[in-house]
Design an enzyme around this catalytic site. Structure first.
Site, PDB file in Angstrom:
ATOM      1  N   ASP A  88       0.626  -1.324   0.054  1.00 51.13           N
ATOM      2  CA  ASP A  88       0.209   0.034  -0.097  1.00 51.13           C
ATOM      3  C   ASP A  88       0.683   1.175   0.146  1.00 51.13           C
ATOM      4  OD1 ASP A  88      -2.808  -0.999   2.119  1.00 51.13           O
ATOM      5  OD2 ASP A  88      -2.375  -1.218  -0.112  1.00 51.13           O
TER       6      ASP A  88
ATOM      7  N   LYS B 286      -2.958   3.490  -3.154  1.00 49.94           N
ATOM      8  CA  LYS B 286      -4.015   4.623  -3.616  1.00 49.94           C
ATOM      9  C   LYS B 286      -3.706   5.949  -3.116  1.00 49.94           C
ATOM     10  CE  LYS B 286      -8.167   1.377  -2.717  1.00 49.94           C
ATOM     11  NZ  LYS B 286      -7.601   0.829  -1.321  1.00 49.94           N
TER      12      LYS B 286
ATOM     13  N   MET C 158      -6.912   9.845   9.118  1.00 51.06           N
ATOM     14  CA  MET C 158      -7.305  10.322   7.665  1.00 51.06           C
ATOM     15  C   MET C 158      -7.951  11.459   8.050  1.00 51.06           C
ATOM     16  SD  MET C 158      -8.358   7.163   5.527  1.00 51.06           S
ATOM     17  CE  MET C 158      -9.342   6.250   6.997  1.00 51.06           C
TER      18      MET C 158
HETATM   19  O1  LIG Z   1      -7.569   1.502   0.912  1.00 54.51           O
HETATM   20  C1  LIG Z   1      -6.371   1.032   1.074  1.00 54.51           C
HETATM   21  O2  LIG Z   1      -5.991   0.760  -0.085  1.00 54.51           O
HETATM   22  C2  LIG Z   1      -5.452   1.026   2.163  1.00 54.51           C
HETATM   23  C3  LIG Z   1      -5.986   1.969   3.172  1.00 54.51           C
HETATM   24  C4  LIG Z   1      -6.056   3.271   3.037  1.00 54.51           C
HETATM   25  C5  LIG Z   1      -7.338   3.951   3.021  1.00 54.51           C
HETATM   26  N1  LIG Z   1      -7.117   5.413   2.868  1.00 54.51           N
HETATM   27  C6  LIG Z   1      -5.927   5.421   2.550  1.00 54.51           C
HETATM   28  C7  LIG Z   1      -5.129   4.354   2.528  1.00 54.51           C
HETATM   29  C8  LIG Z   1      -3.827   3.938   2.353  1.00 54.51           C
HETATM   30  C9  LIG Z   1      -3.018   3.453   3.047  1.00 54.51           C
HETATM   31  O3  LIG Z   1      -3.230   3.455   4.406  1.00 54.51           O
HETATM   32  O4  LIG Z   1      -1.923   3.043   2.787  1.00 54.51           O
HETATM   33  C10 LIG Z   1      -4.903   6.827   2.162  1.00 54.51           C
HETATM   34  C11 LIG Z   1      -5.680   8.073   2.638  1.00 54.51           C
HETATM   35  N2  LIG Z   1      -7.231   8.421   2.608  1.00 54.51           N
HETATM   36  C12 LIG Z   1      -7.170   9.589   2.975  1.00 54.51           C
HETATM   37  C13 LIG Z   1      -5.898  10.126   3.317  1.00 54.51           C
HETATM   38  C14 LIG Z   1      -5.755  11.464   3.579  1.00 54.51           C
HETATM   39  C15 LIG Z   1      -5.346  12.004   5.144  1.00 54.51           C
HETATM   40  O5  LIG Z   1      -4.884  11.063   5.888  1.00 54.51           O
HETATM   41  O6  LIG Z   1      -5.896  12.860   5.379  1.00 54.51           O
HETATM   42  C16 LIG Z   1      -4.858   9.207   3.249  1.00 54.51           C
HETATM   43  C17 LIG Z   1      -3.325   9.213   3.412  1.00 54.51           C
HETATM   44  C18 LIG Z   1      -2.889   9.861   2.408  1.00 54.51           C
HETATM   45  C19 LIG Z   1      -1.439   9.950   2.575  1.00 54.51           C
HETATM   46  O7  LIG Z   1      -0.673   8.949   2.001  1.00 54.51           O
HETATM   47  O8  LIG Z   1      -0.909  10.849   3.076  1.00 54.51           O
HETATM   48  C20 LIG Z   1      -8.473  10.457   2.826  1.00 54.51           C
HETATM   49  C21 LIG Z   1      -9.536   9.396   2.520  1.00 54.51           C
HETATM   50  N3  LIG Z   1     -10.155   8.372   3.222  1.00 54.51           N
HETATM   51  C22 LIG Z   1     -11.301   7.920   2.524  1.00 54.51           C
HETATM   52  C23 LIG Z   1     -11.496   9.046   1.409  1.00 54.51           C
HETATM   53  C24 LIG Z   1     -12.498   9.000   0.511  1.00 54.51           C
HETATM   54  C25 LIG Z   1     -12.452   7.611  -0.579  1.00 54.51           C
HETATM   55  O9  LIG Z   1     -11.325   6.830  -0.434  1.00 54.51           O
HETATM   56  O10 LIG Z   1     -13.574   7.215  -1.047  1.00 54.51           O
HETATM   57  C26 LIG Z   1     -10.406   9.951   1.272  1.00 54.51           C
HETATM   58  C27 LIG Z   1     -10.190  10.898   0.374  1.00 54.51           C
HETATM   59  C28 LIG Z   1     -10.771  12.104   1.085  1.00 54.51           C
HETATM   60  C29 LIG Z   1     -11.011  13.009  -0.227  1.00 54.51           C
HETATM   61  O11 LIG Z   1     -11.014  12.599  -1.459  1.00 54.51           O
HETATM   62  O12 LIG Z   1     -10.872  14.219   0.142  1.00 54.51           O
HETATM   63  C30 LIG Z   1     -12.084   6.845   2.783  1.00 54.51           C
HETATM   64  C31 LIG Z   1     -11.310   5.846   3.429  1.00 54.51           C
HETATM   65  N4  LIG Z   1     -10.257   5.232   2.654  1.00 54.51           N
HETATM   66  C32 LIG Z   1      -9.762   4.143   3.489  1.00 54.51           C
HETATM   67  C33 LIG Z   1     -10.853   3.816   4.567  1.00 54.51           C
HETATM   68  C34 LIG Z   1     -10.728   2.597   5.487  1.00 54.51           C
HETATM   69  C35 LIG Z   1     -11.753   1.787   5.370  1.00 54.51           C
HETATM   70  C36 LIG Z   1     -11.789   0.556   6.480  1.00 54.51           C
HETATM   71  O13 LIG Z   1     -12.384   1.098   7.505  1.00 54.51           O
HETATM   72  O14 LIG Z   1     -11.277  -0.451   6.042  1.00 54.51           O
HETATM   73  C37 LIG Z   1     -11.781   5.124   4.294  1.00 54.51           C
HETATM   74  C38 LIG Z   1     -13.016   5.085   5.223  1.00 54.51           C
HETATM   75  C39 LIG Z   1     -14.049   4.507   4.831  1.00 54.51           C
HETATM   76  O15 LIG Z   1     -13.949   3.828   3.556  1.00 54.51           O
HETATM   77  O16 LIG Z   1     -15.112   4.070   5.355  1.00 54.51           O
HETATM   78  C40 LIG Z   1      -8.699   3.238   3.381  1.00 54.51           C
HETATM   79  C1  LIG Z   2      -6.175   4.452   5.804  1.00 52.20           C
HETATM   80  S1  LIG Z   2      -5.527   4.633   7.119  1.00 52.20           S
HETATM   81  C2  LIG Z   2      -4.587   3.206   7.621  1.00 52.20           C
HETATM   82  C3  LIG Z   2      -4.201   3.051   9.049  1.00 52.20           C
HETATM   83  C4  LIG Z   2      -3.251   2.030   9.303  1.00 52.20           C
HETATM   84  N1  LIG Z   2      -3.923   0.561   8.664  1.00 52.20           N
HETATM   85  C5  LIG Z   2      -2.706   1.772  10.773  1.00 52.20           C
HETATM   86  O1  LIG Z   2      -3.229   0.877  11.263  1.00 52.20           O
HETATM   87  O2  LIG Z   2      -2.121   2.728  11.282  1.00 52.20           O
HETATM   88  C6  LIG Z   2      -4.344   5.820   6.884  1.00 52.20           C
HETATM   89  C7  LIG Z   2      -4.111   6.922   7.997  1.00 52.20           C
HETATM   90  O3  LIG Z   2      -3.480   6.222   9.212  1.00 52.20           O
HETATM   91  C8  LIG Z   2      -2.646   7.515   9.889  1.00 52.20           C
HETATM   92  N2  LIG Z   2      -1.403   6.978   9.683  1.00 52.20           N
HETATM   93  C9  LIG Z   2      -0.754   5.804   9.144  1.00 52.20           C
HETATM   94  N3  LIG Z   2       0.538   5.837   9.322  1.00 52.20           N
HETATM   95  C10 LIG Z   2       0.847   6.935  10.366  1.00 52.20           C
HETATM   96  C11 LIG Z   2       2.317   7.279  10.726  1.00 52.20           C
HETATM   97  N4  LIG Z   2       3.426   6.749  10.610  1.00 52.20           N
HETATM   98  N5  LIG Z   2       2.073   8.732  11.743  1.00 52.20           N
HETATM   99  C12 LIG Z   2       0.979   9.152  11.675  1.00 52.20           C
HETATM  100  N6  LIG Z   2      -0.323   8.734  11.213  1.00 52.20           N
HETATM  101  C13 LIG Z   2      -0.333   7.690  10.423  1.00 52.20           C
HETATM  102  C14 LIG Z   2      -2.920   8.667   9.103  1.00 52.20           C
HETATM  103  O4  LIG Z   2      -4.040   9.305   9.691  1.00 52.20           O
HETATM  104  C15 LIG Z   2      -3.505   8.350   7.680  1.00 52.20           C
HETATM  105  O5  LIG Z   2      -4.219   9.200   6.806  1.00 52.20           O
END
Ligand SMILES: O=C(O)CCc1c2[nH]c(c1CC(=O)O)Cc1[nH]c(c(CC(=O)O)c1CCC(=O)O)Cc1[nH]c(c(CC(=O)O)c1CCC(=O)O)Cc1[nH]c(c(CCC(=O)O)c1CC(=O)O)C2
Ligand SMILES: C[S@@+](CC[C@H](N)C(=O)[O-])C[C@H]1O[C@@H](n2cnc3c(N)ncnc32)[C@H](O)[C@@H]1O
Length: 240
Positions: A34, A54, A160
């Site tokens: 990821d 993503k 997030m």
């Molecule tokens: O989905 C994956 O592939 C892995 C998990 C992942 C997510 N977002 C993510 C990652 C990348 C990562 O953590 O490596 C990556 C992610 N999503 C987001 C952020 C921005 C931040 O942290 O402020 C980030 C991190 C960005 C970064 O890398 O700095 C924000 C986000 N989450 C979300 C969205 C909307 C969308 O994706 O449809 C959005 C985009 C908002 C926008 O478009 O303005 C929704 C989201 N994404 C995600 C979840 C968790 C779902 C669950 O409960 O299992 C949820 C909540 C949900 O779907 O109910 C998963």
């Molecule tokens: C989609 S969630 C994934 C969380 C991950 N599965 C976990 O258990 O930490 C992504 C969010 O986790 C938080 N996150 C993940 N790694 C982080 C780090 N090293 N420091 C601070 N926040 C982090 C941030 O809020 C980021 O937007």
């Protein structure tokens, strides 16, 4: 048909990997990873590495990830699916497990250190916080979370939530949370780029706090226990 290991990479520091995650990375023929997996963790894996992360809002890519997982599971004795932190905390790990099991692929979850815990702060503390909750700042498709169930928890951790921090702060104030409550943002916890920002809830609501994602956000009196800015509270006196 090979087995898929759904592995937590932890928050960033490679030394926060579990021994099992470390062994599997060393032995894996292929690793599908990821966006938030630290490059130092990836460097431990000699096998093929496939980026399936993503960007913000690219949630529609999930079906493509499922197809890739299936293809690789059919081609190898086992596959590592590597996610940041813990795969079952806001990582959509549940969806991937269900998809694989429905297609007859054996799956094993290998937990990781979730970023919820990577700040080093106590999420619970005798006399200050007897419970905590974690909430996503953004819902599927960019929806706004219903914060009513979370407004009164002693310690609240938001993931997030960077882009929505002003809205979240205002909503929590509207729901009765203390404007002077201490909060802490931790950007990139456990990595050399870690940055910690202390701010009262009212300051966040006023849009005065600069933070960049990825960051975790802790709200509650426990922030005062180890805070740098506030006079350090004598934790022992609170211990009871
Ligand atoms: O989905 C994956 O592939 C892995 C998990 C992942 C997510 N977002 C993510 C990652 C990348 C990562 O953590 O490596 C990556 C992610 N999503 C987001 C952020 C921005 C931040 O942290 O402020 C980030 C991190 C960005 C970064 O890398 O700095 C924000 C986000 N989450 C979300 C969205 C909307 C969308 O994706 O449809 C959005 C985009 C908002 C926008 O478009 O303005 C929704 C989201 N994404 C995600 C979840 C968790 C779902 C669950 O409960 O299992 C949820 C909540 C949900 O779907 O109910 C998963
Ligand atoms: C989609 S969630 C994934 C969380 C991950 N599965 C976990 O258990 O930490 C992504 C969010 O986790 C938080 N996150 C993940 N790694 C982080 C780090 N090293 N420091 C601070 N926040 C982090 C941030 O809020 C980021 O937007």
């Amino acid at each position: 048909m090979g087995r898929v290991y759904l592995v937590g990479a932890g928050p960033g520091d490679p030394e926060l990997l579990t021994l099992k995650a470390y062994r599997l990375l060393k032995e894996a023929p292929v690793v599908l990873y990821d966006r938030l997996v630290d490059e130092r963790v990836l460097a431990l894996a000699p096998g093929e590495k496939v980026y399936v992360g993503k960007e913000e809002g690219e949630s529609e890519k999930q079906e493509e990830i499922h197809r890739l997982l299936l293809r690789h599971a059919r081609a190898h004795p086992f596959v590592v699916r590597l996610k940041g932190g813990d795969p079952m905390v806001f990582g959509r790990g549940g969806e991937e497990v269900l998809f694989l099991l429905r297609h007859g692929v054996p799956v094993e979850v290998v937990p990781g250190v979730t970023s919820l815990l990577a700040s080093g702060l106590p999420l619970t503390h005798r006399g200050l916080a007897h419970g905590f909750a974690a909430v996503s700042g953004v819902l599927e498709g960019g929806g706004y979370p219903d914060l009513r169930p979370f407004a009164r928890v002693p310690t609240l951790v938001v993931l997030m939530g960077v882009g929505r921090r002003v809205w979240i702060a205002k909503e929590l104030l509207r729901l009765g949370r203390d404007p002077r409550e201490p909060t802490l943002f931790v950007e990139r916890a456990s990595t050399p780029k870690e940055r910690r920002v202390h701010a009262r809830l009212e300051e966040v609501a006023e849009g005065k706090v600069e933070v960049r994602p990825p960051a975790l956000w802790i709200l509650g009196e426990v922030v005062r226990v180890f805070a740098e800015k506030e006079a350090p509270v004598d934790a022992l006196a609170l211990g009871g």
